[in-house]
Design a protein around this motif. Structure first.
Motif, mmCIF file in Angstrom:
data_model
loop_
_atom_site.group_PDB
_atom_site.id
_atom_site.type_symbol
_atom_site.label_atom_id
_atom_site.label_comp_id
_atom_site.label_asym_id
_atom_site.label_seq_id
_atom_site.Cartn_x
_atom_site.Cartn_y
_atom_site.Cartn_z
ATOM 1 N N LYS A 1 0.825 -1.207 0.000
ATOM 2 C CA LYS A 1 0.000 0.000 0.000
ATOM 3 C C LYS A 1 0.860 1.258 0.000
ATOM 4 N N ASP A 2 2.079 1.140 0.512
ATOM 5 C CA ASP A 2 2.982 2.281 0.548
ATOM 6 C C ASP A 2 3.501 2.577 -0.855
ATOM 7 N N VAL A 3 3.376 3.818 -1.280
ATOM 8 C CA VAL A 3 3.717 4.193 -2.645
ATOM 9 C C VAL A 3 5.198 3.959 -2.935
ATOM 10 N N ASP A 4 6.064 4.401 -2.040
ATOM 11 C CA ASP A 4 7.503 4.248 -2.270
ATOM 12 C C ASP A 4 7.912 2.776 -2.286
ATOM 13 N N ARG A 5 7.296 1.982 -1.430
ATOM 14 C CA ARG A 5 7.644 0.560 -1.380
ATOM 15 C C ARG A 5 7.252 -0.137 -2.680
ATOM 16 N N LEU A 6 6.054 0.169 -3.184
ATOM 17 C CA LEU A 6 5.641 -0.425 -4.465
ATOM 18 C C LEU A 6 6.569 0.033 -5.578
ATOM 19 N N ALA A 7 6.873 1.338 -5.624
ATOM 20 C CA ALA A 7 7.723 1.868 -6.692
ATOM 21 C C ALA A 7 9.113 1.247 -6.641
ATOM 22 N N ASP A 8 9.666 1.093 -5.429
ATOM 23 C CA ASP A 8 10.997 0.490 -5.298
ATOM 24 C C ASP A 8 10.997 -0.940 -5.818
ATOM 25 N N ARG A 9 10.015 -1.723 -5.418
ATOM 26 C CA ARG A 9 9.980 -3.138 -5.804
ATOM 27 C C ARG A 9 9.682 -3.302 -7.291
ATOM 28 N N LEU A 10 8.802 -2.467 -7.811
ATOM 29 C CA LEU A 10 8.468 -2.567 -9.225
ATOM 30 C C LEU A 10 9.654 -2.175 -10.093
ATOM 31 N N THR A 11 10.410 -1.164 -9.682
ATOM 32 C CA THR A 11 11.590 -0.731 -10.427
ATOM 33 C C THR A 11 12.583 -1.874 -10.587
ATOM 34 N N GLN A 12 12.686 -2.727 -9.569
ATOM 35 C CA GLN A 12 13.610 -3.853 -9.624
ATOM 36 C C GLN A 12 13.197 -4.900 -10.657
ATOM 37 N N GLN A 13 11.926 -4.891 -11.064
ATOM 38 C CA GLN A 13 11.415 -5.900 -11.989
ATOM 39 C C GLN A 13 11.309 -5.406 -13.429
ATOM 40 N N LEU A 14 11.733 -4.169 -13.691
ATOM 41 C CA LEU A 14 11.577 -3.584 -15.014
ATOM 42 C C LEU A 14 12.918 -3.212 -15.619
ATOM 43 N N LEU A 15 12.893 -3.007 -16.930
ATOM 44 C CA LEU A 15 14.077 -2.493 -17.610
ATOM 45 C C LEU A 15 14.225 -1.013 -17.307
ATOM 46 N N PRO A 16 15.449 -0.507 -17.184
ATOM 47 C CA PRO A 16 15.627 0.941 -16.986
ATOM 48 C C PRO A 16 15.009 1.717 -18.132
ATOM 49 N N SER A 17 14.409 2.848 -17.841
ATOM 50 C CA SER A 17 13.713 3.610 -18.880
ATOM 51 C C SER A 17 14.653 4.205 -19.907
ATOM 52 N N ASP A 18 15.945 4.247 -19.612
ATOM 53 C CA ASP A 18 16.913 4.757 -20.589
ATOM 54 C C ASP A 18 17.690 3.626 -21.253
ATOM 55 N N SER A 19 17.167 2.379 -21.135
ATOM 56 C CA SER A 19 17.908 1.232 -21.660
ATOM 57 C C SER A 19 17.763 1.125 -23.164
ATOM 58 N N ALA A 20 18.721 0.464 -23.775
ATOM 59 C CA ALA A 20 18.656 0.136 -25.194
ATOM 60 C C ALA A 20 17.651 -0.993 -25.375
ATOM 61 N N PRO A 21 17.255 -1.337 -26.628
ATOM 62 C CA PRO A 21 16.353 -2.459 -26.846
ATOM 63 C C PRO A 21 16.800 -3.701 -26.088
ATOM 64 N N SER A 22 15.791 -4.443 -25.620
ATOM 65 C CA SER A 22 16.023 -5.534 -24.679
ATOM 66 C C SER A 22 16.972 -6.600 -25.217
ATOM 67 N N THR A 23 17.826 -7.091 -24.340
ATOM 68 C CA THR A 23 18.635 -8.268 -24.619
ATOM 69 C C THR A 23 18.381 -9.263 -23.510
ATOM 70 N N ALA A 24 18.655 -10.536 -23.768
ATOM 71 C CA ALA A 24 18.394 -11.565 -22.760
ATOM 72 C C ALA A 24 19.165 -11.291 -21.479
ATOM 73 N N LYS A 25 20.359 -10.727 -21.617
ATOM 74 C CA LYS A 25 21.174 -10.451 -20.433
ATOM 75 C C LYS A 25 20.534 -9.382 -19.565
ATOM 76 N N ALA A 26 19.834 -8.405 -20.188
ATOM 77 C CA ALA A 26 19.284 -7.286 -19.435
ATOM 78 C C ALA A 26 17.884 -7.551 -18.902
ATOM 79 N N LEU A 27 17.205 -8.567 -19.408
ATOM 80 C CA LEU A 27 15.810 -8.789 -19.042
ATOM 81 C C LEU A 27 15.664 -9.214 -17.585
ATOM 82 N N PRO A 28 14.618 -8.732 -16.898
ATOM 83 C CA PRO A 28 14.336 -9.197 -15.543
ATOM 84 C C PRO A 28 14.032 -10.695 -15.545
ATOM 85 N N PRO A 29 14.221 -11.372 -14.407
ATOM 86 C CA PRO A 29 14.059 -12.831 -14.363
ATOM 87 C C PRO A 29 12.693 -13.326 -14.828
#
Length: 259
Positions: A11-39
């Protein structure tokens, strides 16, 4: 429809944002590669369950060199009344040539000199009639090639503050704004694991029938016939979300299941 495992989102906004960020590609990343993809994306079926049967895998590309580059804003906010995490979606006017009447994320073409996040937020403001008050840009979901409109779409995930006024959509682009509870997506999306049986996954996803008009190759304004096909869909009341929007929602659900 069989019940599926669901995630209890923070329910905490910062906690959700922190955890979700860990599961996504960085917004400044190049097109996805298998090495960069989240698990969670390494499962070969992670985006396939919600693809319309007519797609024949075309949502996975490859896209054309001349395809338009677009970005969509996947925004999560806490509904002030219920406290539930919600995503604003738009219903396109039926008069539009591409995806008329369908439910989409706010978004559109990336203009020269724009980054995908900036384009997504610009389109959000133009379509919904107000700025997204961004708490955190968490990152990207994998890009989607939308064959019907020849767009290569980058979904940008934002955690935003609840809107402080009613949406004021542009009637030329939006018939209505739909605040879609993310819990409805989590309940209808199986957790992607390589050990899950196909029959078990299939029973958790609703199918709808769609009819597509086929236009003449020599007279594009003439409808030559119709084609009916099946498409997996997310439901909330009378709202049915399918196609590229459902694929992106399904991927977001996998990221949220992982937190």
């Amino acid at each position: 429809m069989a019940a599926s495992l669901t995630s209890d989102l923070p329910k905490d906004v910062d906690r959700l944002a922190d955890r979700l960020t860990q599961q996504l590609l960085p917004s400044d990343s190049a097109p996805s590669t298998a090495k960069a993809l989240p698990p969670w994306t390494l499962n070969r079926d992670f985006g396939c369950e919600m693809a319309p049967h007519l797609a024949y895998g075309r949502h996975r590309g490859p896209h054309r060199c001349s395809s338009r580059h677009a970005a969509v804003a996947v925004c999560l906010f806490q509904d002030p009344a219920s406290g539930e995490w919600t995503i604003p979606l738009t219903r396109r006017p039926t008069t539009l040539r591409h995806h008329g009447g369908q439910i989409c994320f706010p978004g559109g073409r990336i203009e020269r000199g724009e980054t995908p996040p900036r384009a997504a937020l610009r389109e959000f403001e133009e379509e919904l009639g107000g700025s997204a008050h961004v708490h955190r840009c968490c990152g990207n979901l994998p890009r989607q090639y939308v064959y019907a409109s020849d767009n290569l779409v980058t979904p940008i995930v934002f955690v935003i503050d609840p809107p402080n006024q009613n949406w004021q959509p542009d009637p030329g682009e939006v018939d209505e704004v739909i605040d879609f509870p993310i819990q409805m997506v989590l309940q209808q999306t199986p957790i992607a694991t390589s050990r899950q049986l196909e029959a078990e996954k299939a029973c958790q996803i609703d199918m709808i029938q769609q009819t597509k008009s086929l236009r003449s190759a020599t007279q594009p304004d003439t409808v030559a016939g119709q084609l009916t096909f099946a498409a997996p869909a997310f439901h909330h009341g009378s709202v049915q979300v399918w196609g590229a929007t459902a694929i992106i929602l399904g991927q977001l659900a996998q990221a949220l299941h992982s937190i």
